[in-house]
Every structure is written in C-alpha cells, then in structure tokens.
Design a protein around this motif. Structure first.
Motif, PDB file in Angstrom:
ATOM      1  N   SER A 144      89.394  55.206 104.263  1.00 46.57           N
ATOM      2  CA  SER A 144      89.233  54.023 105.118  1.00 46.57           C
ATOM      3  C   SER A 144      88.719  52.823 104.331  1.00 46.57           C
ATOM      4  CB  SER A 144      88.269  54.326 106.269  1.00 46.57           C
ATOM      5  OG  SER A 144      86.938  54.413 105.798  1.00 46.57           O
ATOM      6  N   ASP A 145      88.410  53.019 103.024  1.00 40.57           N
ATOM      7  CA  ASP A 145      88.048  51.894 102.165  1.00 40.57           C
ATOM      8  C   ASP A 145      89.151  50.826 102.168  1.00 40.57           C
ATOM      9  OD1 ASP A 145      85.727  53.244 101.387  1.00 40.57           O
ATOM     10  OD2 ASP A 145      86.742  54.234  99.733  1.00 40.57           O
ATOM     11  N   LEU A 146      90.356  51.210 102.523  1.00 38.07           N
ATOM     12  CA  LEU A 146      91.471  50.263 102.537  1.00 38.07           C
ATOM     13  C   LEU A 146      91.648  49.565 103.883  1.00 38.07           C
ATOM     14  CD1 LEU A 146      92.246  52.287 100.069  1.00 38.07           C
ATOM     15  CD2 LEU A 146      94.439  51.124 100.239  1.00 38.07           C
ATOM     16  N   ILE A 147      90.670  49.685 104.783  1.00 40.20           N
ATOM     17  CA  ILE A 147      90.827  49.087 106.106  1.00 40.20           C
ATOM     18  C   ILE A 147      91.074  47.581 106.021  1.00 40.20           C
ATOM     19  CG2 ILE A 147      88.314  48.972 106.397  1.00 40.20           C
ATOM     20  CD1 ILE A 147      90.942  49.386 109.206  1.00 40.20           C
ATOM     21  N   GLY A 148      90.370  46.886 105.120  1.00 44.40           N
ATOM     22  CA  GLY A 148      90.585  45.448 104.967  1.00 44.40           C
ATOM     23  C   GLY A 148      91.967  45.139 104.449  1.00 44.40           C
ATOM     24  N   THR A 149      92.475  45.996 103.580  1.00 40.94           N
ATOM     25  CA  THR A 149      93.831  45.854 103.043  1.00 40.94           C
ATOM     26  C   THR A 149      94.860  46.057 104.149  1.00 40.94           C
ATOM     27  OG1 THR A 149      92.987  46.802 100.981  1.00 40.94           O
ATOM     28  CG2 THR A 149      95.381  46.676 101.229  1.00 40.94           C
ATOM     29  N   HIS A 150      94.712  47.145 104.897  1.00 40.42           N
ATOM     30  CA  HIS A 150      95.694  47.469 105.948  1.00 40.42           C
ATOM     31  C   HIS A 150      95.720  46.396 107.040  1.00 40.42           C
ATOM     32  CE1 HIS A 150      96.384  51.118 103.915  1.00 40.42           C
ATOM     33  NE2 HIS A 150      95.405  51.838 104.422  1.00 40.42           N
ATOM     34  N   TRP A 151      94.552  45.917 107.423  1.00 37.61           N
ATOM     35  CA  TRP A 151      94.475  44.900 108.473  1.00 37.61           C
ATOM     36  C   TRP A 151      95.141  43.597 108.028  1.00 37.61           C
ATOM     37  CZ3 TRP A 151      90.176  40.982 108.522  1.00 37.61           C
ATOM     38  CH2 TRP A 151      90.287  40.122 109.629  1.00 37.61           C
ATOM     39  N   ARG A 152      94.914  43.222 106.758  1.00 37.61           N
ATOM     40  CA  ARG A 152      95.434  41.933 106.301  1.00 37.61           C
ATOM     41  C   ARG A 152      96.923  41.975 105.965  1.00 37.61           C
ATOM     42  NH1 ARG A 152      90.060  41.841 104.409  1.00 37.61           N
ATOM     43  NH2 ARG A 152      88.910  40.034 105.232  1.00 37.61           N
ATOM     44  N   TYR A 153      97.395  43.059 105.374  1.00 33.16           N
ATOM     45  CA  TYR A 153      98.811  43.126 104.993  1.00 33.16           C
ATOM     46  C   TYR A 153      99.716  43.555 106.148  1.00 33.16           C
ATOM     47  CZ  TYR A 153      97.962  42.437  99.980  1.00 33.16           C
ATOM     48  OH  TYR A 153      97.623  41.914  98.748  1.00 33.16           O
ATOM     49  N   GLN A 154      99.154  44.222 107.156  1.00 34.48           N
ATOM     50  CA  GLN A 154      99.917  44.657 108.327  1.00 34.48           C
ATOM     51  C   GLN A 154     101.146  45.497 107.952  1.00 34.48           C
ATOM     52  OE1 GLN A 154      99.288  44.146 111.872  1.00 34.48           O
ATOM     53  NE2 GLN A 154      97.269  43.887 110.942  1.00 34.48           N
ATOM     54  N   GLN A 155     100.962  46.400 106.986  1.00 37.82           N
ATOM     55  CA  GLN A 155     102.055  47.296 106.610  1.00 37.82           C
ATOM     56  C   GLN A 155     101.838  48.724 107.078  1.00 37.82           C
ATOM     57  OE1 GLN A 155     104.206  47.005 103.029  1.00 37.82           O
ATOM     58  NE2 GLN A 155     103.379  45.022 102.472  1.00 37.82           N
ATOM     59  N   VAL A 156     100.740  48.961 107.790  1.00 35.33           N
ATOM     60  CA  VAL A 156     100.555  50.266 108.424  1.00 35.33           C
ATOM     61  C   VAL A 156     100.588  50.074 109.931  1.00 35.33           C
ATOM     62  CG1 VAL A 156      99.107  51.007 106.483  1.00 35.33           C
ATOM     63  CG2 VAL A 156      98.027  50.250 108.593  1.00 35.33           C
ATOM     64  N   ARG A 157     100.989  51.111 110.629  1.00 38.75           N
ATOM     65  CA  ARG A 157     101.011  51.049 112.086  1.00 38.75           C
ATOM     66  C   ARG A 157      99.573  51.062 112.599  1.00 38.75           C
ATOM     67  NH1 ARG A 157     105.940  54.261 111.035  1.00 38.75           N
ATOM     68  NH2 ARG A 157     107.566  53.547 112.484  1.00 38.75           N
ATOM     69  N   ASN A 158      99.195  50.091 113.414  1.00 37.20           N
ATOM     70  CA  ASN A 158      97.872  50.215 114.011  1.00 37.20           C
ATOM     71  C   ASN A 158      97.994  51.243 115.136  1.00 37.20           C
ATOM     72  OD1 ASN A 158      97.308  49.088 116.804  1.00 37.20           O
ATOM     73  ND2 ASN A 158      98.393  47.320 115.923  1.00 37.20           N
ATOM     74  N   LEU A 159      97.108  52.187 115.137  1.00 37.38           N
ATOM     75  CA  LEU A 159      97.237  53.363 115.999  1.00 37.38           C
ATOM     76  C   LEU A 159      96.971  53.047 117.462  1.00 37.38           C
ATOM     77  CD1 LEU A 159      95.573  56.045 113.685  1.00 37.38           C
ATOM     78  CD2 LEU A 159      98.013  55.496 113.962  1.00 37.38           C
ATOM     79  N   THR A 160      96.231  51.995 117.717  1.00 33.66           N
ATOM     80  CA  THR A 160      95.995  51.592 119.108  1.00 33.66           C
ATOM     81  C   THR A 160      97.319  51.269 119.792  1.00 33.66           C
ATOM     82  OG1 THR A 160      93.830  50.699 118.505  1.00 33.66           O
ATOM     83  CG2 THR A 160      94.770  49.970 120.595  1.00 33.66           C
ATOM     84  N   ASP A 161      98.131  50.427 119.153  1.00 32.88           N
ATOM     85  CA  ASP A 161      99.441  50.074 119.719  1.00 32.88           C
ATOM     86  C   ASP A 161     100.418  51.249 119.613  1.00 32.88           C
ATOM     87  OD1 ASP A 161      98.348  47.605 120.179  1.00 32.88           O
ATOM     88  OD2 ASP A 161      99.410  46.591 118.547  1.00 32.88           O
ATOM     89  N   TRP A 162     100.335  52.002 118.535  1.00 26.58           N
ATOM     90  CA  TRP A 162     101.208  53.162 118.334  1.00 26.58           C
ATOM     91  C   TRP A 162     101.041  54.177 119.466  1.00 26.58           C
ATOM     92  CZ3 TRP A 162     105.074  55.511 115.744  1.00 26.58           C
ATOM     93  CH2 TRP A 162     105.076  56.902 115.609  1.00 26.58           C
ATOM     94  N   MET A 163      99.794  54.501 119.795  1.00 29.15           N
ATOM     95  CA  MET A 163      99.544  55.516 120.824  1.00 29.15           C
ATOM     96  C   MET A 163      99.954  55.045 122.219  1.00 29.15           C
ATOM     97  SD  MET A 163      95.957  57.319 119.610  1.00 29.15           S
ATOM     98  CE  MET A 163      95.050  55.780 119.410  1.00 29.15           C
ATOM     99  N   ALA A 164     100.027  53.743 122.395  1.00 27.88           N
ATOM    100  CA  ALA A 164     100.456  53.197 123.685  1.00 27.88           C
ATOM    101  C   ALA A 164     101.960  52.950 123.730  1.00 27.88           C
ATOM    102  CB  ALA A 164      99.714  51.887 123.967  1.00 27.88           C
ATOM    103  N   GLY A 165     102.618  52.986 122.563  1.00 31.34           N
ATOM    104  CA  GLY A 165     104.039  52.657 122.478  1.00 31.34           C
ATOM    105  C   GLY A 165     104.862  53.789 121.920  1.00 31.34           C
ATOM    106  N   GLU A 166     105.361  53.613 120.684  1.00 29.77           N
ATOM    107  CA  GLU A 166     106.282  54.591 120.097  1.00 29.77           C
ATOM    108  C   GLU A 166     105.649  55.970 119.912  1.00 29.77           C
ATOM    109  OE1 GLU A 166     109.177  51.741 117.357  1.00 29.77           O
ATOM    110  OE2 GLU A 166     107.262  52.438 116.521  1.00 29.77           O
ATOM    111  N   GLY A 167     104.335  56.031 119.811  1.00 25.63           N
ATOM    112  CA  GLY A 167     103.687  57.325 119.626  1.00 25.63           C
ATOM    113  C   GLY A 167     103.139  57.924 120.906  1.00 25.63           C
TER     114      GLY A 167
END
Length: 572
Positions: A126-149
C-alpha cells in the motif's frame, strides 16, 4: 503433515486429476484437511462461504489466471496451499508467482507503462497508494465492487473487519487496494536479559534509572552501550554480545530501512494519523489539495532538515559502536536472522514478519516450554518526536487490480483475492504467516491461546497503540521513482562518502527533480506535484510544526518503562 501432502483426501484426488469445474466436494475436503475449527466461522458458515465461491466461479470455468506477490511466509502459504485449493474448488486455474519485492514493483511499473497485462492481480504494498491514486491506472475497488465486480464480490467480505483499509484509501475516499497481509516494525529485546537481577542492578548503578523498554532514543543508546561487550556468562551466554542490530550495505534494501519510517521515529514529520500532514515521514510536504510542494527545507519539506540529519547520524553511530562488525556490510535479508542467533540485546527496527522464524524451537532465543526469551514492544522515539506523530512503519501488502487487465480476468482474480482473505481461511493463514489483516482473527480464541508463544505480537495488534504505525502515505506521488533514490543517497552517508547532511541534501534535491518532471509532464493532473518557490530555509524552520529547527540539546532525559506494565496499560 502439511495440507499439500494429504493426497489421500478427496481434494488431493481432485488436485491430482486437475480441476475442470467448480466443486463443492473439493471445498468440503479442503475444510476437513486444512481448516477444521481454525476459523472464526462455524463449519456451516464456512460451507456457505465456499458455496458462494463455487457459484460465483461458474462463468470462469477453465480460465487460467496469474497473480504475483513478494516471497514471504504468508504468500508461500497462499501459493502452495490456497491457490491449488482455490483451483480445485472453483475450476479457475490460478498460478500464484512468488518473486522479490522490487521485482513486483518493476512488473507493476511495466504494466502501467505498457498497458500489457502481465499479471491479473498483484499483491502490491500500500506504499504505492499515492501513486495509484494520482496515475489512476488501477481499478478503485469502491467503484469496482459496485459496478463490474459486483457479481463477484462476496457478501461475507466484511470490509469493516479489515484493520488496514485506512491505509489503502486515497484522499478521494475510494478504496484502491484490499489488504492481504500486514506487519509492523517494532522494538525487539531480550526479555530474559532485561529481567536478570544482576543486569538490572548493574544498569541502575551505572545510569541511575531502571533497565526496561526504552521510551526514547537516549535510553536506547544507554542500553546499547550497556550490553555491548558485556559479560553474560552468569546467564550461560558465551561469545561477544551487542546492544544494537542493523544493516548498512549500499543496496536497495537499505532504502526500505529509511522509507519504511526510520525518520518518523526520530520525529521528522508533522502530527497526524495514519501519516503526518502537511509533512510526512519522507519529509515531503503537500498543500491543502494534497499536491506535493517540496522535499527540501527551502520549499517547506523536511527530508534534509535537522530531525532527518539527527536520525541518520544516530543510525550510523549505533551501527558503528554497538552492532556486530559485519552488520555494516549486510543487507536487510542477511541481517534479519541475526537477533535469533542469541547475541543481540535489542533492535529498534525489527519487522514482526520475522516472528514465525524467530519462534522456532531450536533457536537459542527460545525457552524449552516453547515461549520466547524475547519480546516486542513499541519503538522508542527520537528527540524531535511529538505526541500524535507517526512512530513507525506498517507493511500492508494488498490486492491491486490494474485497469489494463481484461474485465473477466480481473473478476476471476478478484475471486481469488477474496478467497485468500476470507474469514474461512484467515485464522489458519495468520497462524502460518503471523501477518494479521482482520480484527476478528486478532481477537479469536486461537490467538488468545497462542499469544504467550509470540512475544507480544498479539498484544500489540490488540492494543490501541497499533494505529501509530502506518505504511507510506499519499504524499508520495510516485513511489517507484522516488524510493530508489533513498538507498543510493543514504548509502553515501553510511559509507562515509558524504556527511548525513550532504547525503540528505542530495536526496531531497533528487526527489524534487522527479517531482518537477511530473509537474512539467502534467501526467497526474491537478493532484500531481506543484513545487513551492524556494525560500530561505530558516523561514520554514521558524514556522510551527515540521520542518523542525535544530535543538540545542539532542540528548533528552532517558526514560524506560517495564514491559509488563506496558502490556497492562494496553489492556486497561
């Protein structure tokens, strides 16, 4: 005999034949052979949870997926035991690769940059949380669990039971990663040596206060001096004894020592949990919109400030004065087993992930009854530290789904991620790897019964103190690019090629150079870096909070606490 060797079970036969379809019989065999009553769920609840996986996996029969994690005991258990079980139960063929931590980051970086789907899911710190949030290249799981997941999200996932989701949630309030394993770096010490009457009397006579768990660095230093070279033959200890253990080789793992929050213990950052704001434990400052604005003191950062210099100088001094001579040339993995060999009195920076290997019965640090001669406790803090400031690091390896992974493959991988973190398996997985992620597991009867064999691990994770330990936070805009700067520059200080001040000046300038490139490229939009104009550093040092002005006296009054009193205070 391990689960993997029980090939006479129904599950063993299913594995030998190669699973072709979701199979509840395989699930029952797995529960019989591997889980039993080592779960917070009843057998009926376990079967119900497994039935959900069988049903949810129907659209993915025969699919082959690949996931990856670093090589630690917890992930070895997942790869060798849980992955084959999942394949037999769901009909989804999963290959769980184990590689070095740096290699995991490199593969993830390559997938981010190329868009090629190298792995279907990553256990990524999770040290990469700032990276993931800023680059937006990972699925955010909040939207994923409500949508495609949504159709592949377990109704028994119970996110509120996870103890690390605050570390995997970005400033936008979205969850980006699901914790899979978690461990802290804590203070480790020889409980038997500290409680020895002769040692206690001699320490009191020499230093004027009681030998105990050091609350601050001044006490840690006294204890390190006291034990280094001490004759402990009255305890049956032969050979040289040392009051400190560390490592100092110029190697990528040296960076972990410092990015994994050594500076936080000294008091470099601002107050705040889980990380300091506006200045974090890397010394990076952000503005009110979470945009990084500087690392050097001249821009309001603290990476090269007095507290950081103090932190590095103390580490070097203790390494040279109170550690085994070979320690300066060791890497993280080489230094890890040394305390267990019986000649180390204390270590300020000890990962609880080492617990499983440090409680092996044949070690000189173990009693005959299976209890350890050592304990772990909160790390002491440096003179610049203030109440309410982060005091140490917690590693949270977390399931991460890249946007470049096709939806169906991400869905299948998400099923596996939930399986290996499910309440059905979590107590058993924690029993093997001792990397807690669920509140229910920590508070389970099993770990109440096992607590006295684990040197304070259970007590720490049940205590309110644990929230002051946290991973790298969201101030770091590009973890892979910035983290590699640390070992190179700190290594220069460790080798004597530069003073601590010179090395940290070079480090903060290098960090700002990376942030300036990100700012010019605009790749992180309006949450990326926006560097402050430089000012006279003294202006910033005169402001309240971090960066902090140099203290006239960096040797505060030493303070210790009795370990048993500390544990008692946690349970009150």
């Amino acid at each position: 005999m391990s689960f993997m060797l029980r090939t006479t079970t129904a599950l063993g036969l299913a594995l030998a034949a190669g699973p072709a379809f979701a199979d509840m019989d395989a699930a029952r065999a797995f529960l019989d052979a591997e889980i039993g009553d080592m779960s917070t769920l009843s057998r009926a609840e376990q079967e119900a949870e497994m039935q959900w996986f069988v049903d949810a996996a129907q659209p993915f029969q025969g699919m082959e997926i690949k996931v990856v994690s670093e090589t630690i005991t917890t992930h070895e258990y997942e790869s060798k035991v849980l992955a084959p079980a999942f394949s037999a139960i769901t009909g989804i063929q999963v290959t769980h690769d184990l590689i070095g931590e740096g290699d995991v980051v490199e593969k993830l970086q390559t997938q981010m940059q190329s868009g090629e789907n190298i792995y279907d899911a990553y256990v990524n710190d999770s040290d990469l949380i700032g990276t993931h949030w800023r680059y937006q290249q990972v699925r955010n799981l909040t939207d994923w669990m409500a949508g495609e997941g949504a159709d592949v999200t377990s109704p028994t996932l119970d996110l509120e039971d996870f103890i690390g989701t605050q570390f995997t949630t970005a400033p936008d309030g979205k969850l980006y990663q699901l914790p899979d394993q978690q461990f802290a770096n804590l203070y480790w010490f020889r409980y038997d040596w500290f409680n020895d009457e002769k040692n206690r009397a001699d320490f009191k006579e020499k230093y004027g206060y009681d030998l105990g768990v050091p609350v601050n660095w001044s006490a840690y230093e006294d204890i390190a001096e006291f034990f280094t070279g001490r004759d402990l033959s009255h305890l049956g200890v032969t050979g040289e004894v040392y009051g400190n253990m560390d490592y100092g080789k110029k190697d990528p793992s040296l960076g972990w020592r410092y990015t994994d929050a050594w500076l936080s213990m000294a008091g470099v950052g601002s107050k705040g949990e889980p990380n300091g704001l506006p200045v974090d434990e890397w010394g990076i400052r952000v503005d009110e919109n979470s945009r990084p604005v500087g690392s050097c003191v001249a821009r309001g950062g603290a990476t090269n400030g007095p507290a950081a210099v103090y932190a590095v100088e103390k580490a070097i001094e203790w390494l040279q004065k109170y550690s085994p001579p070979a320690a300066a040339g060791m890497t993280f993995s080489e230094a890890g087993p040394i305390p267990g060999q019986g000649a180390i009195a204390q270590q300020m920076f000890w990962y609880t992930a080492f617990t499983a290997d440090a409680v092996k019965p044949d070690l000189p640090v173990m009693n005959e009854d299976g209890t350890p001669k050592w304990r772990m406790a909160p790390s002491p803090h440096g003179v610049y530290w203030e109440e309410g400031t982060k005091i140490g690091y917690q590693d949270v390896g977390s399931w991460t789904l890249m946007k470049s992974t096709p939806v169906d493959r991400a869905q299948a991988a998400w099923l596996y991620a939930q399986f290996v973190t499910s309440k059905t398996v979590d107590v058993k997985k924690a029993d093997v790897g001792l990397t807690f992620i669920r509140e229910s597991t920590i508070n389970s009867d099993h770990f109440s019964e096992r607590a006295d064999k684990l040197g304070g691990l259970v007590e720490f994770y049940r205590s309110p103190a644990r929230v002051a330990w946290s991973p790298t936070g969201t101030n770091v805009p590009d973890y892979p690019k910035l983290a590699q700067l640390w070992w190179q520059n700190i290594g220069d200080a460790m080798s004597g090629a530069k003073t601590a001040q010179e090395a940290l000046d070079a480090l903060c300038e290098a960090q700002e150079s990376v942030m300036a490139r990100l700012e010019r490229a605009g790749v992180q939009g309006d949450i990326g870096p926006k560097l402050n104009e430089e000012k006279d550093p003294q202006w910033w040092l005169d402001q309240p909070g971090s960066p902090k002005a140099k203290l006239e006296n960096e040797d505060e009054e030493p303070k210790t606490i009795a370990y048993d009193e500390l544990i008692k205070s946690w349970s009150n």
